[in-house]
Motif scaffolding. Structure first.
Motif, short mmCIF file in Angstrom:
data_model
loop_
_atom_site.label_atom_id
_atom_site.label_comp_id
_atom_site.label_asym_id
_atom_site.label_seq_id
_atom_site.Cartn_x
_atom_site.Cartn_y
_atom_site.Cartn_z
N LEU A 392 46.70 48.68 43.05
CA LEU A 392 46.58 47.41 43.17
C LEU A 392 45.26 46.72 42.67
O LEU A 392 44.26 47.14 42.91
CB LEU A 392 46.68 47.04 44.74
CG LEU A 392 47.78 47.66 45.58
CD1 LEU A 392 47.56 47.59 47.04
CD2 LEU A 392 48.87 46.53 45.07
N ARG A 393 45.34 45.62 41.64
CA ARG A 393 44.40 44.76 41.20
C ARG A 393 43.64 44.12 42.09
O ARG A 393 44.11 43.50 43.02
CB ARG A 393 45.10 43.91 40.46
CG ARG A 393 43.63 43.11 39.36
CD ARG A 393 44.25 42.61 38.07
NE ARG A 393 45.20 41.41 38.42
CZ ARG A 393 44.59 40.14 38.14
NH1 ARG A 393 43.08 40.13 38.18
NH2 ARG A 393 44.93 38.93 38.85
N TYR A 394 42.51 44.32 42.19
CA TYR A 394 41.54 43.76 43.22
C TYR A 394 40.51 42.89 42.53
O TYR A 394 40.31 42.73 41.29
CB TYR A 394 40.63 44.86 43.76
CG TYR A 394 39.69 45.72 43.14
CD1 TYR A 394 38.58 45.47 42.60
CD2 TYR A 394 40.33 46.99 42.67
CE1 TYR A 394 37.56 46.32 41.86
CE2 TYR A 394 39.80 47.74 41.68
CZ TYR A 394 38.48 47.44 41.40
OH TYR A 394 37.71 48.28 40.43
N ASN A 395 39.86 41.94 43.58
CA ASN A 395 39.03 40.82 43.12
C ASN A 395 37.89 41.53 42.25
O ASN A 395 37.01 42.42 42.72
CB ASN A 395 38.32 40.28 44.29
CG ASN A 395 37.50 38.91 44.10
OD1 ASN A 395 37.01 38.65 43.14
ND2 ASN A 395 37.93 37.89 44.93
N PRO A 396 37.75 41.00 41.13
CA PRO A 396 36.69 41.55 40.13
C PRO A 396 35.19 41.49 40.68
O PRO A 396 34.20 42.06 40.06
CB PRO A 396 36.72 40.97 38.99
CG PRO A 396 37.46 39.40 39.13
CD PRO A 396 38.36 40.03 40.35
N LEU A 397 34.95 40.49 41.53
CA LEU A 397 33.74 40.61 42.06
C LEU A 397 32.92 41.54 42.67
O LEU A 397 31.82 42.06 43.00
CB LEU A 397 33.60 39.40 43.15
CG LEU A 397 33.77 37.65 42.64
CD1 LEU A 397 33.77 36.84 43.74
CD2 LEU A 397 32.43 37.62 41.67
N TYR A 398 33.89 42.45 43.23
CA TYR A 398 33.61 43.84 44.00
C TYR A 398 32.71 44.60 42.94
O TYR A 398 32.13 45.62 43.58
CB TYR A 398 34.82 44.50 44.62
CG TYR A 398 35.37 44.00 45.92
CD1 TYR A 398 34.40 44.15 46.86
CD2 TYR A 398 36.38 43.32 46.04
CE1 TYR A 398 35.00 43.62 48.27
CE2 TYR A 398 37.08 42.88 47.10
CZ TYR A 398 36.22 43.00 48.22
OH TYR A 398 36.55 42.45 49.74
N GLU A 399 32.93 44.37 41.78
CA GLU A 399 32.15 45.18 40.71
C GLU A 399 30.61 44.73 40.57
O GLU A 399 30.05 45.29 39.87
CB GLU A 399 33.08 45.20 39.51
CG GLU A 399 34.45 45.92 39.32
CD GLU A 399 34.30 47.35 39.70
OE1 GLU A 399 33.36 47.88 39.50
OE2 GLU A 399 35.45 47.72 39.87
N LYS A 400 30.19 43.68 41.40
CA LYS A 400 29.07 43.00 41.20
C LYS A 400 27.98 43.41 42.28
O LYS A 400 27.31 42.51 42.53
CB LYS A 400 29.12 41.50 41.22
CG LYS A 400 30.06 41.06 39.77
CD LYS A 400 29.78 41.33 38.57
CE LYS A 400 30.44 40.78 37.41
NZ LYS A 400 30.01 41.09 35.98
N ASP A 401 28.24 44.64 42.83
CA ASP A 401 27.18 45.14 43.80
C ASP A 401 27.54 44.21 45.00
O ASP A 401 26.26 43.67 45.54
CB ASP A 401 25.56 44.96 43.44
CG ASP A 401 24.95 45.95 44.19
OD1 ASP A 401 25.53 46.90 45.09
OD2 ASP A 401 23.67 45.67 44.31
#
Length: 630
Positions: A392-401
């Protein structure tokens, strides 16, 4: 995960062969039962991902000259108590350290644990020292400079160290700068000295190994959630919706619902304070999956009300009702007049208020909605494992710590995440930071009110009280700064018999005084004079007089009844003047007696005085937070 309540510990299990956390009874990849390890409760462990990986690696490089022992390995965070961000770092199946954010200087600090010292002792090139002339139990003792035989690298007081005595190594902390070590009587404190020989080290690992190791367990919890949703929906004749915030939990909830049912509709609450990436992600996700998307929009409601109420706080979340509950109540009333079943991503471990949530729940202020909570018992690691397993594609902000994603200026987010917002969204950061500084200046508050994050609490918790005390800060707003109640006469015997109370409520006058009459009408019978701006209230307890200037006079036969009637009268007054027009009270009124027309209006002939509209009112709910004694 098993809990040890007496010691506040949770047991996890680690597959040394696959180098990853086990969520179930055994590894789905190699069949290993795993090795147990302990972490602090409640153990809502989550993967270290994206920018978080480099944040951890760089701390080890800065302090010990290398990140070799953890580079390319699966790591996890476990949130623990602290002033702000406090996470145990789990790697190689052990807690190797803790990272903490210090709000005083806005820095991330590393605390090394015994496992971390074991793993890095032979790899470190700095912050490493050897000592002698000490024996016995060493944990908690301090090392004199004269007992230190070798130092690798330079360090400052407060930095983590690896201390060695012969073949033993453990974590320590510098009490002085390395320059002053030789002459110091208290140079280094030993945090621990209980090494494990031949500590197991994990092979390189990542998300793929994590999913493979836990595939069977993730399949089981998905199957249980899907079965629960299907069984409930089959018994009800109502459309099924998914509350889709753009966060990980709602994404996992959607995943289970999409396996259980067809014809799902997504509901997204646009608070007006969302990150642009979140809005874009939600819209794209709905389009990619050919899903109907309904938006409940708060528009500019936050900025229209913030001057009245001041900054929201962890214990004063007025914005949630104005920007979330109000819009979604309106949307559901319009789109689903006969009701809807909404699948949500609420989790027990997410907050104390949700710790006892069941599979089925109801929000008393949204009568047309029944909520299902299929992932309520899942940990954050299970949420992420499921998302990755399903692709499932998730919100890219989760890769921002970021640990959580919501309104960008939410008082409940961590100060460390607010620092991240400055890095990732400088314009949004500047807007709210500028408002906070103008607000602080208008209330006579020091710059530290903003800099150290004191604005996040209406009533400071002990940890923040201590910081304020240590810094010598006076955080009391100046006189006249905001709504206040000035007691002219507390509850006291009245010469004519009974008891009376007199006070003046200083509240911004936002509306015509007729709205006060309507607010009082839910308490008892009201007579109102527009010419003299006076409202007379009578109920079973006694009588109240409310004047246009904010004066309140209450009389009752019984002392306690006088107290209760005064409080309800005061709440009605501020409710009338500070109504946010969110409409929750109107949607929840069983008699349809409430309407919102420039503020709270009441049809007294319809009103049964059940009190439901009072209980749903944000202003009434936060009365004690809004008002102060003058």
């Amino acid at each position: 995960m098993a809990q040890n309540i007496a010691h506040g510990k949770v047991e996890g299990r680690w597959c040394d062969g696959c180098g990853t956390l086990l969520l179930g009874r055994k590894c789905s990849s190699c069949g290993s039962a795993g090795r147990p390890f302990e972490m602090n409760s409640p153990g809502d462990i989550r993967p270290c991902m994206g920018d978080s990986i480099e944040a951890v690696n760089s701390l080890f490089r800065d302090h010990f000259g290398t990140d070799g022992p953890i580079s390319g390995r699966m790591m996890f965070f476990n949130k623990i108590p602290g002033e702000d961000r406090s996470d145990e770092i789990i790697a190689h199946g052990e807690v190797i350290g803790v990272i903490r954010f210090d709000p005083r200087d806005s820095s991330i600090k590393l605390e090394l644990r015994q496992a971390g010292a074991d793993i890095f002792a032979n790899a470190a090139t700095k912050n490493l020292l050897s000592f002698g002339n000490m024996s016995g139990h060493l944990k908690g003792k301090t090392i004199k400079g004269s007992d230190i035989t070798e130092i690798a690298g330079n360090f400052y007081a407060g930095e983590p160290l690896i201390v060695r005595k012969g073949r033993k190594a453990g974590p320590g902390v510098a009490l002085v700068d390395s320059t002053y070590v030789p002459a110091s009587e208290r140079a280094v404190k030993i945090k621990d000295m209980d090494p494990i020989e031949n500590r197991p080290l994990s092979p390189p690992s990542g998300r793929e190994e994590f999913v493979r190791a836990n595939k069977d367990h993730l399949g089981r919890i998905e199957s249980n959630a899907v079965s629960d949703i299907r069984s409930f929906a089959a018994k009800k004749d109502a459309p099924v919706t998914v509350s889709f915030s753009g966060g990980k939990d709602s994404l996992a909830a959607y995943g289970t619902a999409s396996k259980a049912l067809k014809d799902l509709t997504l509901i997204f609450i646009d608070t007006g304070l969302e990150f642009p990436e979140t809005v874009e992600y939600v819209e794209e996700f709905a389009a990619e999956h050919d899903l109907k998307l309904l938006k409940a929009s708060a528009g500019n409601a936050f900025w229209e009300n913030v001057d009245m109420f001041g900054p929201p706080a962890k214990d004063f979340r007025w914005c949630c009702k104005v920007c979330k509950l109000g819009p979604v109540t309106e949307l559901i009333s319009k789109e689903f007049p006969k009701g809807t079943i909404t699948v949500e991503g609420n989790r027990m471990l997410e907050s104390f208020s949700r710790s006892d949530i069941g599979f089925v729940s109801k929000n008393p202020f949204v009568p047309n909605q029944t909520n299902l909570n299929p992932v309520r018992a899942w940990s954050a690691a299970e949420i992420w494992g499921y998302i990755w397993m399903r692709g499932l594609r998730y919100n890219p902000l989760y890769e921002k710590d970021l640990e959580r994603i919501g309104c960008y200026l939410c008082a409940s987010c961590l100060a460390s995440e607010w620092e991240n917002t400055e890095r990732t969204h400088p314009a949004m950061y500047s807007e709210w930071d500028g408002y906070l500084r103008r607000y602080a200046a208008s209330k006579g508050l020091p710059p530290e009110y903003v800099d150290t994050g004191f604005w996040r609490w209406k009533v400071l918790p002990p940890k923040m009280v201590q910081i304020a005390k240590e810094s010598g800060l006076d955080l009391r707003p100046k006189k006249g700064a905001g709504p206040a109640v000035k007691m002219m006469k507390g509850v006291s015997p009245c010469a004519a018999g009974g008891y009376s109370v007199e006070a003046v409520i200083d509240v911004p006058s936002k509306r015509d005084f007729s709205y006060v009459e309507d607010a009082l009408g839910v308490i008892g019978d009201v007579k109102y004079s527009s010419e003299f701006e006076i409202a007379l209230l009578r109920d079973g307890r006694g009588r109240s007089k409310v004047f246009g200037g904010g004066q309140i006079s209450v009389t009752a036969d019984v002392e306690k009844e006088a107290e209760i009637l005064f409080e309800r009268t005061a709440k009605a007054l501020i409710r009338a003047e500070m109504c946010t027009e969110c409409g929750i009270c109107a949607k929840g009124c069983p008699k349809k007696a409430v309407t919102i027309k420039g503020g709270f209006k009441l049809d007294q002939k319809r009103c049964s005085r059940c009190g439901k509209c009072e209980r749903s009112c944000m202003v009434v709910h936060y009365y004690d937070k809004i008002m102060k004694n003058a």
